[in-house]
Design an enzyme around this catalytic site. Structure first.
Site, PDB file in Angstrom:
ATOM      1  N   TRP A 168       0.835  -1.194   0.000  1.00 17.27           N
ATOM      2  CA  TRP A 168       0.000   0.000   0.000  1.00 17.27           C
ATOM      3  C   TRP A 168       0.875   1.251   0.000  1.00 17.27           C
ATOM      4  CZ3 TRP A 168      -3.505  -1.970   4.625  1.00 17.27           C
ATOM      5  CH2 TRP A 168      -4.296  -3.037   4.157  1.00 17.27           C
TER       6      TRP A 168
ATOM      7  N   ARG B   9      10.585  -8.452  -8.675  1.00 16.91           N
ATOM      8  CA  ARG B   9       9.313  -9.163  -8.759  1.00 16.91           C
ATOM      9  C   ARG B   9       8.287  -8.067  -8.987  1.00 16.91           C
ATOM     10  NH1 ARG B   9       4.077  -9.135  -5.846  1.00 16.91           N
ATOM     11  NH2 ARG B   9       3.174 -11.149  -6.271  1.00 16.91           N
TER      12      ARG B   9
ATOM     13  N   ASP C 150       4.760  -6.747  -9.040  1.00 13.56           N
ATOM     14  CA  ASP C 150       3.419  -7.005  -8.528  1.00 13.56           C
ATOM     15  C   ASP C 150       2.368  -6.639  -9.580  1.00 13.56           C
ATOM     16  OD1 ASP C 150       1.800  -7.478  -5.999  1.00 13.56           O
ATOM     17  OD2 ASP C 150       1.044  -5.492  -6.552  1.00 13.56           O
TER      18      ASP C 150
ATOM     19  N   ARG D  70       1.154 -15.467   6.805  1.00 14.22           N
ATOM     20  CA  ARG D  70       2.290 -14.538   6.948  1.00 14.22           C
ATOM     21  C   ARG D  70       2.773 -14.555   8.397  1.00 14.22           C
ATOM     22  NH1 ARG D  70      -0.589  -9.812   3.181  1.00 14.22           N
ATOM     23  NH2 ARG D  70      -0.753 -11.124   1.345  1.00 14.22           N
TER      24      ARG D  70
ATOM     25  N   GLU E 186       3.885 -10.846 -11.846  1.00 13.92           N
ATOM     26  CA  GLU E 186       2.782 -11.616 -11.278  1.00 13.92           C
ATOM     27  C   GLU E 186       1.527 -11.446 -12.128  1.00 13.92           C
ATOM     28  OE1 GLU E 186      -0.279 -11.655  -7.486  1.00 13.92           O
ATOM     29  OE2 GLU E 186       0.483  -9.822  -8.407  1.00 13.92           O
TER      30      GLU E 186
ATOM     31  N   GLU F 156      -6.909  -3.591 -16.571  1.00 10.90           N
ATOM     32  CA  GLU F 156      -5.767  -2.668 -16.584  1.00 10.90           C
ATOM     33  C   GLU F 156      -6.115  -1.286 -16.034  1.00 10.90           C
ATOM     34  OE1 GLU F 156      -4.365  -2.897 -20.652  1.00 10.90           O
ATOM     35  OE2 GLU F 156      -3.705  -4.971 -20.378  1.00 10.90           O
TER      36      GLU F 156
ATOM     37  N   ASP G 270       0.122 -14.888  -0.902  1.00 13.30           N
ATOM     38  CA  ASP G 270      -1.285 -14.705  -1.247  1.00 13.30           C
ATOM     39  C   ASP G 270      -2.094 -15.995  -1.158  1.00 13.30           C
ATOM     40  OD1 ASP G 270      -0.969 -12.019  -1.865  1.00 13.30           O
ATOM     41  OD2 ASP G 270      -0.585 -12.391  -3.998  1.00 13.30           O
TER      42      ASP G 270
ATOM     43  N   ASP H 206      -5.346   3.441  -9.084  1.00 12.42           N
ATOM     44  CA  ASP H 206      -4.667   2.894 -10.263  1.00 12.42           C
ATOM     45  C   ASP H 206      -3.902   3.957 -11.057  1.00 12.42           C
ATOM     46  OD1 ASP H 206      -4.822   0.096 -11.662  1.00 12.42           O
ATOM     47  OD2 ASP H 206      -4.778   1.600 -13.248  1.00 12.42           O
TER      48      ASP H 206
ATOM     49  N   ASN I 291       1.573  -0.558 -10.331  1.00 12.62           N
ATOM     50  CA  ASN I 291       0.185  -0.468 -10.781  1.00 12.62           C
ATOM     51  C   ASN I 291      -0.640   0.549  -9.996  1.00 12.62           C
ATOM     52  OD1 ASN I 291      -2.268  -1.565 -12.172  1.00 12.62           O
ATOM     53  ND2 ASN I 291      -2.803  -2.063 -10.053  1.00 12.62           N
ATOM     54  N   HIS I 292      -0.303   0.693  -8.723  1.00  8.38           N
ATOM     55  CA  HIS I 292      -1.163   1.539  -7.895  1.00  8.38           C
ATOM     56  C   HIS I 292      -0.424   2.141  -6.717  1.00  8.38           C
ATOM     57  CE1 HIS I 292      -1.521  -2.720  -6.500  1.00  8.38           C
ATOM     58  NE2 HIS I 292      -1.170  -2.155  -5.352  1.00  8.38           N
TER      59      HIS I 292
HETATM   60  C1  ABC Z   1      -6.498  -7.325   1.853  1.00  6.08           C
HETATM   61  C2  ABC Z   1      -6.626  -8.196   3.104  1.00  6.08           C
HETATM   62  C3  ABC Z   1      -7.193  -9.555   2.767  1.00  6.08           C
HETATM   63  C4  ABC Z   1      -8.524  -9.363   2.065  1.00  6.08           C
HETATM   64  C5  ABC Z   1      -8.335  -8.477   0.833  1.00  6.08           C
HETATM   65  C6  ABC Z   1      -9.663  -8.173   0.157  1.00  6.08           C
HETATM   66  O1  ABC Z   1      -7.743  -7.226   1.210  1.00  6.08           O
HETATM   67  O2  ABC Z   1      -5.332  -8.352   3.701  1.00  6.08           O
HETATM   68  O3  ABC Z   1      -7.321 -10.299   3.959  1.00  6.08           O
HETATM   69  O4  ABC Z   1      -9.013 -10.631   1.674  1.00  6.08           O
HETATM   70  C7  ABC Z   1      -2.058  -6.600  -0.900  1.00  6.08           C
HETATM   71  C8  ABC Z   1      -1.927  -7.289   0.439  1.00  6.08           C
HETATM   72  C9  ABC Z   1      -3.208  -8.045   0.788  1.00  6.08           C
HETATM   73  C10 ABC Z   1      -4.407  -7.135   0.679  1.00  6.08           C
HETATM   74  C11 ABC Z   1      -4.439  -6.539  -0.747  1.00  6.08           C
HETATM   75  C12 ABC Z   1      -5.634  -5.613  -0.997  1.00  6.08           C
HETATM   76  O5  ABC Z   1      -3.224  -5.805  -0.952  1.00  6.08           O
HETATM   77  O6  ABC Z   1      -0.842  -8.191   0.368  1.00  6.08           O
HETATM   78  O7  ABC Z   1      -3.094  -8.559   2.094  1.00  6.08           O
HETATM   79  O8  ABC Z   1      -5.572  -7.901   0.935  1.00  6.08           O
HETATM   80  O9  ABC Z   1      -5.576  -4.520  -0.163  1.00  6.08           O
HETATM   81  C13 ABC Z   1      -0.773  -8.896  -5.536  1.00  6.08           C
HETATM   82  C14 ABC Z   1       0.120  -9.243  -4.340  1.00  6.08           C
HETATM   83  C15 ABC Z   1      -0.718  -9.108  -3.093  1.00  6.08           C
HETATM   84  C16 ABC Z   1      -1.072  -7.638  -2.894  1.00  6.08           C
HETATM   85  C17 ABC Z   1      -1.499  -6.984  -4.134  1.00  6.08           C
HETATM   86  C18 ABC Z   1      -1.887  -5.581  -4.072  1.00  6.08           C
HETATM   87  C19 ABC Z   1      -1.369  -7.589  -5.351  1.00  6.08           C
HETATM   88  O10 ABC Z   1       0.742 -10.457  -4.528  1.00  6.08           O
HETATM   89  O11 ABC Z   1      -0.065  -9.559  -1.934  1.00  6.08           O
HETATM   90  O12 ABC Z   1      -2.137  -7.604  -1.908  1.00  6.08           O
HETATM   91  O13 ABC Z   1      -0.667  -4.855  -4.277  1.00  6.08           O
HETATM   92  C20 ABC Z   1      -5.582 -10.063  -7.819  1.00  6.08           C
HETATM   93  C21 ABC Z   1      -4.395  -9.487  -8.562  1.00  6.08           C
HETATM   94  C22 ABC Z   1      -3.064  -9.924  -7.968  1.00  6.08           C
HETATM   95  C23 ABC Z   1      -3.041  -9.621  -6.469  1.00  6.08           C
HETATM   96  C24 ABC Z   1      -4.197 -10.372  -5.840  1.00  6.08           C
HETATM   97  C25 ABC Z   1      -4.264 -10.132  -4.347  1.00  6.08           C
HETATM   98  O14 ABC Z   1      -5.429  -9.888  -6.414  1.00  6.08           O
HETATM   99  O15 ABC Z   1      -4.478  -9.855  -9.919  1.00  6.08           O
HETATM  100  O16 ABC Z   1      -2.055  -9.193  -8.614  1.00  6.08           O
HETATM  101  N1  ABC Z   1      -1.748  -9.972  -5.838  1.00  6.08           N
HETATM  102  C26 ABC Z   1      -8.788 -13.825  -9.608  1.00  6.08           C
HETATM  103  C27 ABC Z   1      -8.129 -12.862 -10.558  1.00  6.08           C
HETATM  104  C28 ABC Z   1      -6.770 -12.449 -10.023  1.00  6.08           C
HETATM  105  C29 ABC Z   1      -6.971 -11.825  -8.652  1.00  6.08           C
HETATM  106  C30 ABC Z   1      -7.619 -12.874  -7.742  1.00  6.08           C
HETATM  107  C31 ABC Z   1      -7.814 -12.357  -6.329  1.00  6.08           C
HETATM  108  O17 ABC Z   1      -8.868 -13.248  -8.310  1.00  6.08           O
HETATM  109  O18 ABC Z   1      -8.009 -13.487 -11.815  1.00  6.08           O
HETATM  110  O19 ABC Z   1      -6.192 -11.500 -10.894  1.00  6.08           O
HETATM  111  O20 ABC Z   1      -5.705 -11.452  -8.127  1.00  6.08           O
HETATM  112  O21 ABC Z   1      -8.745 -11.357  -6.333  1.00  6.08           O
HETATM  113  C32 ABC Z   1      -8.466 -19.019 -10.166  1.00  6.08           C
HETATM  114  C33 ABC Z   1      -8.343 -18.195 -11.422  1.00  6.08           C
HETATM  115  C34 ABC Z   1      -7.729 -16.851 -11.031  1.00  6.08           C
HETATM  116  C35 ABC Z   1      -8.584 -16.216  -9.933  1.00  6.08           C
HETATM  117  C36 ABC Z   1      -8.609 -17.142  -8.727  1.00  6.08           C
HETATM  118  C37 ABC Z   1      -9.368 -16.532  -7.545  1.00  6.08           C
HETATM  119  O22 ABC Z   1      -9.193 -18.363  -9.134  1.00  6.08           O
HETATM  120  O23 ABC Z   1      -7.487 -18.830 -12.365  1.00  6.08           O
HETATM  121  O24 ABC Z   1      -7.681 -16.016 -12.158  1.00  6.08           O
HETATM  122  O25 ABC Z   1      -7.978 -15.003  -9.556  1.00  6.08           O
HETATM  123  O26 ABC Z   1      -9.070 -20.221 -10.454  1.00  6.08           O
END
Ligand code: ABC
Length: 500
Positions: free
Chosen positions: A103, A216, A218, A356, A242, A182, A308, A195, A141-142
């Site tokens: 964040w 890496r 994100d 974590r 990613e 995007e 994640d 974004d 990205n953000h």
């Molecule tokens: C916070 C809370 C969580 C809560 C969430 C809503 O908000 O902590 O408890 O559940 C960071 C933090 C997280 C935080 C988030 C949001 O920010 O680490 O703790 O969660 O505030 C990256 C990083 C990740 C990071 C961020 C944000 C991005 O690795 O640690 O999170 O900088 C999407 C993104 C991906 C991202 C992920 C968290 O969300 O694309 O880059 N990770 C589908 C979509 C995916 C999507 C996913 C989750 O849902 O296609 O793009 O990821 O929403 C499969 C399909 C997939 C599908 C899955 C669910 O099912 O093939 O495509 O993914 O079958």
């Protein structure tokens, strides 16, 4: 577009912070193995072990990590991927504090919770002294704000981010529509992830000056591909992006714009296979597709766990044998193995944030079974890759020699790896390998039990079931011939690999 100006400012700033660049190419990275840490959770400055709320800062720092490099290197890892380093929003939010680092609100400053610029520089230097590499997690990205999307105070961001026009309008992502993926915001609830209009070149160079060996990236799937290509070009170091998706063709689109991508399609198959939900044929099919579709699978970053996803141990319960087989596969298949901290201590947190865990809960136990086991796998990997020319080992693709419902045999260079997915119950079936690169008539040795097997016609041999409890539990074997393909002498891995 302000490209040159931001470049110069940032080059200056980051050179001050991290010193001269020691960039590593994709060809160099594919010979490495990576240990992934969430900085806040890995080690404290003074080695203390504080209790903490899982959604707040727990006290891990870059200094703390530096002090624990013996632990990481002792397992054999050659690179460390650290969580994002930039300044983050400070407030408590619906989802707690920004301990994970995703964040960001000021890319020009470091996150003071993790230490000073000198601390980060010192970590980088310490790694390089050990001939290890540093990978930093970067988010382009953000940025984040703890205000509702329509009330974001853009003036709180530093220039050139201090105006609404540097960002896309808030909207929720429709994952079926790539422009929406995007341009819309990853999160619109509190705290929203605002974004960035990444296509503005002014943003590219924010990262150019991260003076590290690799990046890496994100949320790569949320950034337009032409911009990713620009980014890759500008930073001049290895980038693995990613793109969280199960589909091989989908993730493949990111190798090209970027050097590499997280191998999410393989991850889905690994989870299903090593938890016993699917057969090895399924895994073999994914491997074949990936080989055909990606330009180079050896630079993809492979993993079993990450920050994640629910940890492997949360899926397999007490079954250490499944972990062992899965990590064996990870270490010997094509691609760069990435191990998420705590796997070796059998941390079993499921979904974010309980995956974590503070690492200090393990006491950094170097006698832990998986710690010892992974260090042994590294020894075998080193041996196998130096028995032939190292670069050819790491540029060749692993060959699937055969599968059954219980086993998969893989050949990489001079090594055959037999993995099983039956878990702790073991199996009494042997596995016939019809053909391998081993010379007919030669003797090969199981590097774990030191038992030997004679090779038959076309390199065929029988991998026996495990005899006795220890082997039976492990349910796999590793074979390595002598350099000249003649008789073998045992390698006592428990005491370190002996070449003679
Ligand atoms: C916070 C809370 C969580 C809560 C969430 C809503 O908000 O902590 O408890 O559940 C960071 C933090 C997280 C935080 C988030 C949001 O920010 O680490 O703790 O969660 O505030 C990256 C990083 C990740 C990071 C961020 C944000 C991005 O690795 O640690 O999170 O900088 C999407 C993104 C991906 C991202 C992920 C968290 O969300 O694309 O880059 N990770 C589908 C979509 C995916 C999507 C996913 C989750 O849902 O296609 O793009 O990821 O929403 C499969 C399909 C997939 C599908 C899955 C669910 O099912 O093939 O495509 O993914 O079958």
């Amino acid at each position: 577009m302000g490209f040159a100006k931001t470049t110069c400012t940032l080059l200056f700033l980051w050179n001050l912070v991290l010193g001269p660049t020691i960039a590593k190419s994709a060809a160099e990275w594919r010979e490495l193995s990576i240990y992934q840490v969430v900085t806040d959770r890995f080690a404290t400055n003074d080695g203390s072990a504080p209790d903490c709320w899982i959604r707040s800062y727990c006290g891990g720092t870059w200094k703390g990590l530096e002090n624990k490099l013996d632990y990481i290197q002792g397992m054999g890892f050659q690179a460390v991927w650290i969580s994002p380093i930039i300044h983050n929003i400070e407030e408590n939010t619906t989802w707690g504090y920004a301990y994970h680092g995703y964040w960001g609100d000021n890319p020009y400053k470091l996150n003071p919770h993790f230490g000073t610029p000198d601390d980060l520089k010192s970590l980088s230097t310490a790694l390089h002294k050990r001939r290890m590499s540093l990978m930093v997690d970067i988010v382009i990205n953000h940025l984040a704000a703890n205000q509702k999307p329509d009330n974001v105070e853009y003036s709180r961001f530093p220039a050139p981010f201090n105006s609404k026009s540097s960002f896309h309008q808030p909207c929720d992502i429709d994952y079926a529509n790539q422009s929406s993926v995007e341009d819309c915001w990853l999160t619109t609830t509190l705290p929203p992830l605002v974004d960035v209009k990444s296509e503005d070149a002014s943003v590219v160079d924010i990262v150019k000056t991260y003076n590290v060996d690799g990046i890496r990236l994100d949320t790569a799937r949320h950034v337009p591909k032409q911009y990713l290509a620009q980014f890759q070009d500008a930073v001049g170091v290895f980038v693995t992006g990613e793109a969280l998706n199960e589909s091989v063709p989908f993730v493949q689109q990111y190798q090209g714009p970027l050097d590499s991508a997280h191998n999410y399609p393989l991850w889905y198959a690994l989870v299903d296979t090593f938890t016993g939900r699917t057969t090895f044929d399924y895994l073999a099919a994914i491997m074949k597709t990936e080989e055909a579709v990606f330009s180079d699978i050896n630079v993809l970053t492979n993993f079993l766990d990450n920050h994640d996803q629910p940890r492997m141990a949360s899926r397999v319960g007490d079954d250490l044998v499944r972990d062992k087989n899965a990590v064996t596969f990870l270490m010997f298949t094509s691609g760069i193995p990435v191990l998420y901290y705590g796997f070796e201590q059998r941390f079993d947190g499921s979904a974010d944030p309980v995956n974590r865990e503070p690492m200090w809960r393990s006491d950094y136990n170097t006698n832990a079974t998986l710690y010892q086991y992974i260090s042994k796998l590294h020894e075998i990997r080193d041996l196998a890759s130096t028995t032939i020319e190292k670069s050819s080992y790491f540029s060749s693709y692993v060959k699937v020699l055969g599968t059954s419902t219980e086993y998969m045999a893989l050949q990489r260079g001079p090594l055959v790896v037999v993995v099983s997915n039956v878990g702790v119950d073991g199996t009494n079936n042997s596995f016939n390998i019809a053909a391998s690169d081993f010379a007919p008539g030669s003797t090969i040795i199981d590097l774990f039990s030191c038992s030997t097997v004679k090779v038959g016609k076309k390199g065929s041999f029988v991998s026996p079931p495990n005899e006795g409890e220890a082997r039976k539990k492990e349910a796999f074997a590793l074979k390595l011939p002598n350099k000249d393909g003649t008789d073998m002498k045992p390698l006592f891995l428990m005491e370190g690999v002996q070449h003679e």
